[in-house]
Design an enzyme around this catalytic site. Structure first.
Site, mmCIF file in Angstrom:
data_model
loop_
_atom_site.group_PDB
_atom_site.id
_atom_site.type_symbol
_atom_site.label_atom_id
_atom_site.label_comp_id
_atom_site.label_asym_id
_atom_site.label_seq_id
_atom_site.Cartn_x
_atom_site.Cartn_y
_atom_site.Cartn_z
ATOM 1 N N HIS A 206 0.814 -1.213 0.000
ATOM 2 C CA HIS A 206 0.000 0.000 0.000
ATOM 3 C C HIS A 206 0.848 1.264 0.000
ATOM 4 O O HIS A 206 0.331 2.351 -0.278
ATOM 5 C CB HIS A 206 -0.944 -0.019 1.205
ATOM 6 C CG HIS A 206 -2.084 -0.971 1.026
ATOM 7 N ND1 HIS A 206 -3.157 -1.034 1.891
ATOM 8 C CD2 HIS A 206 -2.334 -1.909 0.073
ATOM 9 C CE1 HIS A 206 -3.998 -1.967 1.478
ATOM 10 N NE2 HIS A 206 -3.525 -2.510 0.378
ATOM 11 N N SER A 210 -1.078 -0.581 -5.624
ATOM 12 C CA SER A 210 -1.245 -1.860 -6.308
ATOM 13 C C SER A 210 -0.898 -1.742 -7.782
ATOM 14 O O SER A 210 -1.036 -0.678 -8.393
ATOM 15 C CB SER A 210 -2.696 -2.344 -6.169
ATOM 16 O OG SER A 210 -3.042 -2.520 -4.816
ATOM 17 N N LYS A 232 -16.672 -6.347 -4.343
ATOM 18 C CA LYS A 232 -16.146 -7.189 -5.414
ATOM 19 C C LYS A 232 -15.415 -8.393 -4.816
ATOM 20 O O LYS A 232 -15.564 -9.528 -5.277
ATOM 21 C CB LYS A 232 -15.199 -6.372 -6.288
ATOM 22 C CG LYS A 232 -14.829 -7.050 -7.598
ATOM 23 C CD LYS A 232 -14.035 -6.102 -8.489
ATOM 24 C CE LYS A 232 -13.727 -6.760 -9.827
ATOM 25 N NZ LYS A 232 -12.967 -5.848 -10.709
ATOM 26 N N ASP A 233 -14.628 -8.155 -3.759
ATOM 27 C CA ASP A 233 -13.967 -9.251 -3.050
ATOM 28 C C ASP A 233 -14.984 -10.187 -2.421
ATOM 29 O O ASP A 233 -14.825 -11.417 -2.452
ATOM 30 C CB ASP A 233 -13.044 -8.701 -1.956
ATOM 31 C CG ASP A 233 -11.733 -8.170 -2.515
ATOM 32 O OD1 ASP A 233 -11.477 -8.379 -3.710
ATOM 33 O OD2 ASP A 233 -10.972 -7.557 -1.757
ATOM 34 N N GLU A 276 1.134 -34.271 -0.300
ATOM 35 C CA GLU A 276 -0.124 -33.648 -0.692
ATOM 36 C C GLU A 276 0.022 -33.026 -2.078
ATOM 37 O O GLU A 276 1.130 -32.719 -2.536
ATOM 38 C CB GLU A 276 -0.516 -32.566 0.319
ATOM 39 C CG GLU A 276 -0.891 -33.115 1.691
ATOM 40 C CD GLU A 276 -2.279 -33.728 1.703
ATOM 41 O OE1 GLU A 276 -3.207 -33.137 2.269
ATOM 42 O OE2 GLU A 276 -2.429 -34.845 1.155
#
Length: 386
Positions: A206, A210, A232-233, A276
């Site tokens: 920040h 971005s 939106k997230d 995994e």
């Protein structure tokens, strides 16, 4: 502005939340690929919360660990739900982070001035892998025990320091009770280190702002994070949450290994030891080198090589959207990574070993040769056009 609002803004915590979650200026053209960063944060919280509740009922002792997991599944109220959230949450966490890293590669988010943000993200990924590996050992099933034995033994390949490292990890001369206790302690501690590193990761991001799909810098065309990108997230969290819930409720053991429902037995070796799914590409790289030390170095280098990207990404254009050759090679790299994952789950025999070796060469060539070469070629072509 009211006097109450002024008092609120004078509070440091309120100011921090306001600067990073509400008023943070965000490029208006961010697409849904940028949502995977916040989704990774959601899964980090899920993993910590479910892990804390599981730790309340887990017993880190080789005679009781397997039974304590069964106790959680059968006797603890909603224990099965918490455990399946945690086990499948690890897979979802890695899936989200891999996509997040892929987005950074595609849009050149590792380039100046975000090189340190990228490096910190790579460190977080390595910490995640260490945490996940130690957590995989805790159920003390057959695959847990033998995965711990095989992977920790790899450090013995390093001359002079290898044997002491292995002895320290084991807490003795074999994978035993001391090993389980150490892995449980580290598995509980590392997520909090990941949280601290993530907070720093976001804070530094920040500072410079971005990246965006166009790959350009500038202070124009930005809007506040709230309410636009919060919602939106939220849409992405809901969609991915449904995908997550399908595994938790309908296929909770699909991403695991059936041998892990057999209690660990040092006298019986599984026919095929596999980690995994999120470790399979690195496991394929390890096995593709026909030398123990070389394989270990290659496996570790497959992660550490990501740190050199800010120095070898020489192109003036960040985003692959405007770089046709770079875009095609990126998708070949993604396919190559998936092939490594497939090879990691196959038996170590021909032709899988040969395919894995070719895929390993391309993996490293992408970072060491292809990425810097593309930057040089693009600069030459740009100069020629001018």
């Amino acid at each position: 502005m009211t006097s109450q609002s002024v008092r609120l803004l004078n509070r440091p915590i309120i100011n921090i939340l306001n600067d990073h979650l509400i008023e943070y200026p965000t490029p208006v053209n961010l697409n849904y690929m940028w949502n995977f960063g916040s989704t990774a944060g959601v899964f980090l919280v899920i993993q910590i919360l479910t892990g804390v509740f599981l730790a309340m009922h887990y017993t880190p002792h080789i005679d009781l660990a397997f039974l304590s997991v069964e106790h959680i599944m059968r006797d603890v109220n909603n224990g099965w739900f918490i455990r399946y959230l945690h086990a499948n949450g690890a897979s979802m966490f890695f899936l989200v982070v891999y996509i997040h890293v892929g987005r950074g590669l595609y849009y050149g988010s590792y380039q100046k001035p975000r090189g340190f943000v990228w490096a910190l993200g790579v460190i977080i990924l390595i910490l995640m892998m260490a945490t996940a590996f130690m957590g995989y050992v805790l159920p003390w099933g057959q695959m847990s025990f033998w995965a711990a034995t095989v992977i920790t033994n790899l450090f013995s390949a390093f001359p002079y320091v290898g044997e002491p490292i292995v002895a320290w990890l084991w807490g003795g001369f074999s994978v035993d009770n001391a090993t389980l206790n150490r892995f449980f302690s580290f598995h509980y501690l590392l997520p909090f280190l990941i949280t601290g590193a993530t907070i720093i990761h976001i804070a530094i991001l920040h500072q410079n702002g971005s990246n965006n799909p166009l790959g350009i810098s500038g202070g124009v065309d930005k809007i506040s994070f709230y309410p636009y990108f919060i919602f939106k997230d939220l849409a992405s969290w809901i969609v991915f949450g449904i995908f997550y819930a399908m595994f938790v409720y309908f296929a909770p053991n699909y991403l695991g290994h059936t041998d892990n429902y057999i209690e660990a037995n040092p006298m019986v070796t599984p026919a095929h030891i596999v980690p995994e799914w999120y470790f399979l590409p690195q496991y394929a790289i390890l096995r593709s080198i026909p030398h123990k030390l070389g394989g270990v170095v290659a496996m570790l280098s497959s992660l550490l090589i990501l740190l050199i990207l800010p120095y070898v990404g020489l192109s003036e254009t960040r985003s692959s959207s405007f770089r046709l050759l770079r875009r095609k090679l990126f998708w070949i790299f993604v396919l190559n990574f998936l092939i490594l994952g497939w090879i990691g789950g196959c038996a170590p025999e021909s032709p899988y070993l040969e395919i894995g070796q070719v895929a390993t060469v391309f993996y490293f060539a992408y970072f060491i040769v292809i990425t810097p070469a593309l930057g040089v070629i693009e600069k030459v072509l740009l100069t020629y056009k001018v």
